[in-house]
Write an enzyme that holds these catalytic residues in place. Sequence first.
Site, PDB file in Angstrom:
ATOM      1  CG  ASP A 232      23.893  -2.972 -40.946  1.00 50.84           C
ATOM      2  OD1 ASP A 232      23.327  -3.826 -40.928  1.00 50.84           O
ATOM      3  OD2 ASP A 232      25.206  -3.046 -39.866  1.00 50.84           O
TER       4      ASP A 232
ATOM      5  CD  GLU B  21      27.745  14.887 -55.125  1.00 51.03           C
ATOM      6  OE1 GLU B  21      28.150  14.676 -56.345  1.00 51.03           O
ATOM      7  OE2 GLU B  21      27.818  15.819 -54.012  1.00 51.03           O
TER       8      GLU B  21
HETATM    9  C1  NOJ Z   1      22.137  -5.948 -39.123  1.00 49.72           C
HETATM   10  C2  NOJ Z   1      22.568  -7.250 -39.754  1.00 49.72           C
HETATM   11  O1  NOJ Z   1      21.017  -6.930 -40.561  1.00 49.72           O
HETATM   12  C3  NOJ Z   1      22.339  -8.248 -39.109  1.00 49.72           C
HETATM   13  O2  NOJ Z   1      22.985  -9.225 -40.617  1.00 49.72           O
HETATM   14  C4  NOJ Z   1      23.877  -7.716 -38.480  1.00 49.72           C
HETATM   15  O3  NOJ Z   1      24.271  -8.374 -38.216  1.00 49.72           O
HETATM   16  C5  NOJ Z   1      23.606  -6.623 -38.050  1.00 49.72           C
HETATM   17  N1  NOJ Z   1      22.899  -5.974 -38.645  1.00 49.72           N
HETATM   18  C6  NOJ Z   1      24.640  -6.033 -37.078  1.00 49.72           C
HETATM   19  O4  NOJ Z   1      25.361  -5.481 -38.580  1.00 49.72           O
END
Ligand code: NOJ
Length: 576
Positions: free
Chosen positions: A237, A287
């Site tokens: 993310d 790994e």
């Molecule tokens: C990106 C994620 O896809 C989204 O859903 C989220 O609100 C933000 N990152 C914050 O983590």
Amino acid sequence: MTRRMEGEHAAAEPPPVLHGPAADIADSSRRDWWKTGVVYQIYPRSFADSNGDGLGDLAGIIDHLDHLGGRPDSLGIDAVWLSPIYPSPDFDFGYDVADYVGIDPRFGTLADFERLVEGAHARGIRVILDLVLNHTSHRHPWFEASRTDPAGPYRDWYLWRDPAPGSTKGRRRRPNNWRSWFGGPGWTWDEARGQFYFHTFLAEQPDLNYRHPAVRAAVLDVVRTWLDRGVDGFRLDVFNAFYKDAALRPNPRRRGADPWARQRHLHDRNQPELAGFLAELRAIVDEQPGRMTVGELFDGSAADAVAFVAPGHLIFDWAAIFLPWDAAAFRQATAAREAIFGEHRWPANALSNHDQPRHASRFDVPGSGVGGPGDARAKVAAAALLTVRGTPFLYYGEEIGQRNIAVPRERAFDPFVRLAEPGREPFNRDECRGPIAWTGEGPAHGFSTGAPWLPLGADARQRNVAAQSADPSSVLSWYRRLIAVRRATPALHLGGQAAHDPGDADVFAYVRDAGAAGRAFVALNFADRGAPITPPAAGPGRSWRVALTTDERPVGESLGDRITLAPLEALIAVEG
Ligand code: NOJ
């Protein structure tokens, strides 16, 4: 816990001889499945609810694994990516993690997770977790300790700062001008600690301090823990936000519609130190054979993405997620991606995800119901996603042409809607997160025996997995055939991409070329009219033969020098 067999046996002895889907996993690990495979994103709370509480859960996913793989009538995907399943107070629906190595009890237990990994692997499906490492929940014990014990071991784990010079008791000035993506300033005052902390997203999602070695060590331990539990990869993310400018310099101003857009985001993301950390993370993932990562680039373009692409490590190219229904737009986005990635870097493509409007809604034709022109467009779009060069990521429900649901803004769960500042019209992400309909029977259509957390689509009585399974002309049947043809055709899952001008601007056409392993020709008619086209020249003594089409064209038939595509036809031919 489940461990991958090839990892366990690599050092000591040769792997056992495997048969069936597990053998596929071992085999295709060696054959770069991250490149050739199809990934399917599950938003767990909307996939299948096994206990009637209205929220999807891990046991529900296990119950529906056959839909995804392992049987001749399965969708035939290679991996699932699970949106966050960790304990979370849900200020951002799981993207605010309170325990990186636990399972939220609403989704199940670690034992359920283990069963899920085993069940998936037995069907030849790999499991990718969503790692949300830029920020934690404000309820994470690391943050609790950091704010309440400023002299303790967690004191520098977050981005704490004193008020800027010139502050008074009554008016504290924030350390700099950085903003929160969701809206408002990026700095929130914490009374307990007597300082501001920074958050790229909600105040309930404080950003970790990646310049602190203990933070890096802790998140890398999280990565190791899940690898040891048998997962095959991670979606990272907003990975490009991990590092911020060390001196916290303010972002320069620019013109823009809203406060976020009125800054050039030079200092709150995309810092050079990121490369070193990613290299460390990748080394751990590498790994064990057959593991991968895919990075979610935050607020960036394909040009920003390529710097981080490496074998086994993908970065999403968002171009397709924003495309209008227009062959020229698809053509241009593909050409731009090819130019930026070049032939040696492998793209990752998606039409929909949990943050954007579903593409079947974006491309829909007003008034078109199940089986109508909107669905015909969804089939053409699927053909594009599954046959252009790159790893395709499907979003649960798209295989039945699922549309956005209607959720009034005043009832939205999504914080993006609540916090949006003037000048921004945020998409209410609840609308793309509706439960999938498994059957035609209401009220919850096989999703739950209780009250679903979000409503199902208004068309769920007709648009559901059971009905579409039984209908060879459905969107679902098309996805199954498309994925099977992609799997059987090396050109489609491995080949290079070359544009082809078919002589009609409404047709998006290209050739995929895997050298000795063969070539495929794809022609996608975006127009609701017949389109006369010229296929590319086939090799000497060869011709293009129909492998798959949405039209009545017989499979195996040779294409002539000039053919007419049916309205909204998707045609795939192989050289033979
Ligand atoms: C990106 C994620 O896809 C989204 O859903 C989220 O609100 C933000 N990152 C914050 O983590």
